[in-house]
Every structure is written in structure tokens, then in C-alpha cells.
Design an enzyme around this catalytic site. Structure first.
Site, mmCIF file in Angstrom:
data_model
loop_
_atom_site.group_PDB
_atom_site.id
_atom_site.type_symbol
_atom_site.label_atom_id
_atom_site.label_comp_id
_atom_site.label_asym_id
_atom_site.label_seq_id
_atom_site.Cartn_x
_atom_site.Cartn_y
_atom_site.Cartn_z
ATOM 1 N N SER A 1 38.442 40.451 46.594
ATOM 2 C CA SER A 1 38.597 40.315 45.144
ATOM 3 C C SER A 1 39.539 39.173 44.814
ATOM 4 O O SER A 1 40.473 38.888 45.567
ATOM 5 C CB SER A 1 39.173 41.620 44.573
ATOM 6 O OG SER A 1 39.610 41.446 43.237
ATOM 7 N N TYR B 1 45.811 48.465 44.526
ATOM 8 C CA TYR B 1 44.411 48.100 44.780
ATOM 9 C C TYR B 1 44.351 46.698 45.374
ATOM 10 O O TYR B 1 43.727 46.473 46.417
ATOM 11 C CB TYR B 1 43.575 48.149 43.491
ATOM 12 C CG TYR B 1 42.306 47.362 43.617
ATOM 13 C CD1 TYR B 1 42.169 46.118 43.003
ATOM 14 C CD2 TYR B 1 41.260 47.830 44.400
ATOM 15 C CE1 TYR B 1 41.021 45.374 43.154
ATOM 16 C CE2 TYR B 1 40.104 47.082 44.566
ATOM 17 C CZ TYR B 1 39.998 45.846 43.946
ATOM 18 O OH TYR B 1 38.865 45.102 44.115
ATOM 19 N N LYS C 1 43.080 45.109 49.258
ATOM 20 C CA LYS C 1 42.178 43.984 49.498
ATOM 21 C C LYS C 1 42.866 42.923 50.354
ATOM 22 O O LYS C 1 42.280 42.360 51.281
ATOM 23 C CB LYS C 1 41.701 43.390 48.174
ATOM 24 C CG LYS C 1 40.747 44.288 47.412
ATOM 25 C CD LYS C 1 39.508 44.593 48.243
ATOM 26 C CE LYS C 1 38.582 45.585 47.568
ATOM 27 N NZ LYS C 1 37.403 45.894 48.401
HETATM 28 C C1 WQD Z 1 39.437 41.081 31.547
HETATM 29 C C2 WQD Z 1 40.153 40.556 30.320
HETATM 30 C C3 WQD Z 1 42.042 41.875 29.669
HETATM 31 C C4 WQD Z 1 39.685 45.436 28.610
HETATM 32 C C5 WQD Z 1 39.953 43.568 36.999
HETATM 33 C C6 WQD Z 1 40.620 43.761 38.322
HETATM 34 C C7 WQD Z 1 39.960 42.887 39.353
HETATM 35 C C8 WQD Z 1 38.482 43.130 39.364
HETATM 36 C C9 WQD Z 1 37.894 42.953 37.972
HETATM 37 C C10 WQD Z 1 37.995 44.591 41.218
HETATM 38 C C11 WQD Z 1 41.660 40.627 30.444
HETATM 39 C C12 WQD Z 1 40.952 41.930 28.602
HETATM 40 C C13 WQD Z 1 40.065 44.179 29.036
HETATM 41 C C14 WQD Z 1 39.872 45.795 27.257
HETATM 42 C C15 WQD Z 1 40.796 43.631 26.808
HETATM 43 N N1 WQD Z 1 38.195 44.410 39.880
HETATM 44 N N2 WQD Z 1 40.599 43.294 28.152
HETATM 45 N N3 WQD Z 1 40.413 44.872 26.401
HETATM 46 O O1 WQD Z 1 41.752 42.710 34.651
HETATM 47 O O2 WQD Z 1 40.546 40.475 34.918
HETATM 48 O O3 WQD Z 1 40.162 42.256 36.586
HETATM 49 O O4 WQD Z 1 38.582 43.828 37.102
HETATM 50 O O5 WQD Z 1 37.961 43.749 42.062
HETATM 51 O O6 WQD Z 1 40.518 43.212 40.594
HETATM 52 O O7 WQD Z 1 41.961 43.337 38.197
HETATM 53 O O8 WQD Z 1 39.242 42.520 34.305
HETATM 54 O O9 WQD Z 1 37.747 43.348 32.560
HETATM 55 O O10 WQD Z 1 39.903 44.614 33.000
HETATM 56 O O11 WQD Z 1 39.968 42.374 31.864
HETATM 57 O O12 WQD Z 1 41.299 42.807 26.016
HETATM 58 O O13 WQD Z 1 39.554 46.953 26.787
HETATM 59 O O14 WQD Z 1 39.810 41.378 29.201
HETATM 60 O O15 WQD Z 1 43.332 41.783 29.078
HETATM 61 O O16 WQD Z 1 42.192 39.489 29.776
HETATM 62 P P1 WQD Z 1 40.533 41.945 35.055
HETATM 63 P P2 WQD Z 1 39.180 43.310 32.913
#
Ligand code: WQD
Length: 337
Positions: free
Chosen positions: A124, A148, A152
Site C-alpha cells: 500500500s 495497518y 504492510k
Molecule cells: C481519501 C481522502 C480524506 C472519507 C486509505 C488508507 C490507505 C488505503 C486507501 C489500504 C482523504 C477524504 C475520506 C470521508 C473525506 N487503504 N475523506 N470524507 O485515507 O487516502 O487511504 O485508504 O491500503 O492505506 O490510508 O483514503 O478514501 O479514506 O480518504 O473527506 O468520509 O478523502 O480526508 O483526503 P486514504 P480515504
């Protein structure tokens, strides 16, 4: 090849199974269903027109893994099984370390005993922590900001040490950026349990009226519109990356890690607007406080995968929105199992 696909009943796993089968490989799935669906595996068979033997079990179960490898003449493994929620891992570190590391260590031990030494490992972009710059290349510093991510990072270290000690191992780690979208058929897609942690499934459910509004976690980041920027990679492109990796393994003794990302950064507000365009539905939102642990921007330089694996993303954020919407409207409650 005869491929054992762990986690093959999950979001990434099902789409990877479809692409492996389309490329002429045979696939056997092992999945504990902690975050997957047996119905999803049946739909993979429907899409591909090929049988997919499915074992419900844990990748840390050495006896079961050994039986599957022996019974199916497995000659390569794609290891997607694992717990993957950042926030959850912070509250349940022992569960995450035990589950993710125990499974990887057991799998490698059983593979070694069976003389199966070709492995594609689901890693990841979280191994980059809060990157000093973007786009991110594979030689940039690695760090972990949550349990997590640590599993990885430790997993990559384990595999690097294994390949260094035993060069007959051929191992590729794929550092996923942000997988989104669904299969174009609308038959398989992302079906998170409970309230989605990730942006795309949450937006999808707001557009479908399953959630009242999106909470945008902060608009005061040092990004063009102040909201978080990520590399949203269509899950079908990600699936093709696994096929490219497993087909490259023969020529690649040792251990290598590759970024699988589109190479483009997209903000939360841009993702909302793209989804509204694709779905014709409104996605109401409100800006709230930042989410602890979030970083401003994270997107890939995918040139190493293009150079070595002949892989590049071809689908856009608009394709991902359209495919997610088709999946959501065709499956209002996901797989339902
Ligand atoms: C994306 C953007 C949030 C939800 C995570 C894990 C990573 C991978 C993918 C496994 C950010 C914003 C999110 C919401 C929001 N998983 N957001 N409102 O955090 O980049 O990555 O998932 O491998 O390891 O860390 O993905 O989709 O949670 O967030 O504003 O309800 O959307 O702040 O900027 P992230 P995400």
C-alpha cells in the site's frame, strides 16, 4: 499459471480474479470472508465463464493453505488477504499485527515447503507515510503512521529479507494507491461493511441516498482547493497490474516493489464533482474538521511499473465514478450476503 489468490472474495481480489482468468490463468480463491463475499466469487465465475474453486478459511491456516496448494498444483500466489482499515488498526493493533503478519509468514513457510516461490504481495502507498514530496517514487523514504501501515511495511521487509536469503524466490510487492470504481458489468464492486471509511464508497452511498451527506475532512490543506489530494486508481487497472506482475515474475528473481497509481492527484471536491457528473445525482457535503492522521497529498509516479511491467493505468476518475454508480444502482445493498 495456477494461481492461489488469497483475499479473492474481496474488492481488489474479485477484480484481480476476473483479469487473471481473462489472461488464461487458473485461479483458486482462499478467503475468510471477514471482508469479502461468497456471492462475489460466484459472480466472478459468471463474468469469466470459468470455474473458480473457493475455500473459506484463513491464510494463516497452514494445513488449509498446504492442501489448496497441493490439490490445485499452485505455482504462484497473489496475496491480497488482510485487514486494511487504518482507523480500526489504531484501536486494534494486536489483531492487525497477528492477522496480517501471521498470514504472510504462514503463507511463505507453506510455499517454501511446497517449492512454490513466486509471490505477488498486496502492499500500500501507506508505506510512504507523509511523503516529503509528490509524485512518489519507489525509492522514497518509507515510514508508518498506524498499525495497518506498519503491517504492510513489515511485510515488505519480511519479503525483502526472504528473497535476499533465498534468491530462488521471485517476489513483487504492489503499492496500491487509492483503489476505486467497479467492474463495468455492474456485477462486482466495493461492498464495505458498515459505515465506509473511504471517500469513494461514502460518496457513492450519499449519491444513492443511503447516507445524508458527505463530511469533507478539512479544506485547509496546502492543496489547490484546500481538500485532500489522492491518486484514485480504477480497480480494473489495479487488477491488470497484478496480471502484469505475476507474468513478469519469471524474469524477476529477488524482491521488487512497484507503485500502482494513475499518477494524477484528485482532490475531494474534484471527486465529488466527478461523481455528480457521472451519476446525475447530487452529493451534498459539509466541511468538518480534519481526520486525525490524514495527509495533504499523495499520488504516484508510476513510471517504474510502466518500464518494468509494461503496465499503466488507462481508466479515468470519470470511468471510476460511472462504474461505481452502475454497481451501486444495480446492487443497492451490495452482495447482500
Ligand atoms: C481519501 C481522502 C480524506 C472519507 C486509505 C488508507 C490507505 C488505503 C486507501 C489500504 C482523504 C477524504 C475520506 C470521508 C473525506 N487503504 N475523506 N470524507 O485515507 O487516502 O487511504 O485508504 O491500503 O492505506 O490510508 O483514503 O478514501 O479514506 O480518504 O473527506 O468520509 O478523502 O480526508 O483526503 P486514504 P480515504
Amino acid at each position: 499459471m495456477n494461481v492461489l489468490l488469497t483475499g479473492g472474495a474481496g474488492f481488489i481480489g474479485t477484480h484481480t480474479a476476473v483479469r487473471l482468468l481473462a489472461a488464461g490463468h487458473d485461479v483458486v480463491v482462499l478467503d475468510s470472508l471477514v471482508n469479502g463475499s461468497a456471492e462475489a466469487v460466484r459472480r466472478v465465475e459468471r463474468i469469466s465463464g470459468r470455474p473458480v474453486p473457493f475455500y473459506c478459511g484463513d491464510s494463516a491456516d497452514a494445513i488449509l493453505v498446504d492442501k489448496v496448494i497441493a490439490d490445485h498444483g499452485v505455482d504462484a500466489v497473489v496475496h491480497c488477504a488482510g485487514l486494511k482499515a487504518v482507523g480500526e488498526s489504531t484501536g486494534q493493533p494486536l489483531r492487525y499485527y497477528r492477522n496480517n503478519l501471521d498470514a504472510l509468514l504462514t503463507l511463505c513457510e507453506v510455499m517454501e515447503a511446497r517449492g512454490v516461490r513466486r509471490l505477488v504481495y498486496s502492499s500500500s502507498a501507506t508505506v510512504y507515510g507523509d511523503p516529503a514530496q509528490v509524485p512518489i517514487t519507489e525509492d522514497m523514504a518509507l515510514s508508518c503512521t498506524n498499525p495497518y501501515g506498519a503491517t504492510k511495511l513489515f511485510g515488505e521487509r519480511i519479503l525483502g529479507d526472504l528473497a535476499a536469503a533465498a534468491p530462488e524466490w521471485h517476489i513483487i510487492a504492489l503499492r496500491y494507491f487509492n483503489p476505486v470504481g467497479a467492474h463495468s458489468s455492474g456485477l462486482i464492486g466495493e461492498d464495505p461493511q458498515g459505515v465506509p471509511n473511504n471517500l469513494f464508497p461514502y460518496i457513492t452511498q450519499v449519491a444513492a441516498g443511503r447516507r445524508d451527506r458527505l463530511r469533507v475532512y478539512g479544506d485547509d490543506y496546502a492543496t489547490p482547493d484546500g481538500t485532500g489530494v489522492r491518486d484514485y486508481l480504477h480497480v480494473d487497472d489495479l487488477a491488470r497490474g497484478h496480471v502484469a506482475a505475476i507474468e513478469h515474475l519469471g524474469a524477476a528473481p529477488g524482491y521488487r516493489a512497484y507503485n500502482l497509481g494513475s499518477g494524477h492527484g484528485v482532490s475531494v471536491l474534484e471527486a465529488v464533482r466527478a461523481f455528480e457528473r457521472a451519476s446525475g445525482a447530487e452529493v451534498p457535503f459539509e466541511v468538518v474538521e480534519r481526520r486525525p492522521g490524514d495527509i495533504a497529498a499523495c499520488y504516484a509516479d508510476p513510471s517504474a511499473a510502466r518500464r518494468d511491467l509494461g503496465w499503466t493505468a488507462v481508466k479515468t476518475i470519470d470511468d471510476a465514478c460511472a462504474d461505481s454508480w452502475r454497481w451501486q444502482t444495480a446492487n443497492p445493498v451490495g452482495y447482500g450476503d
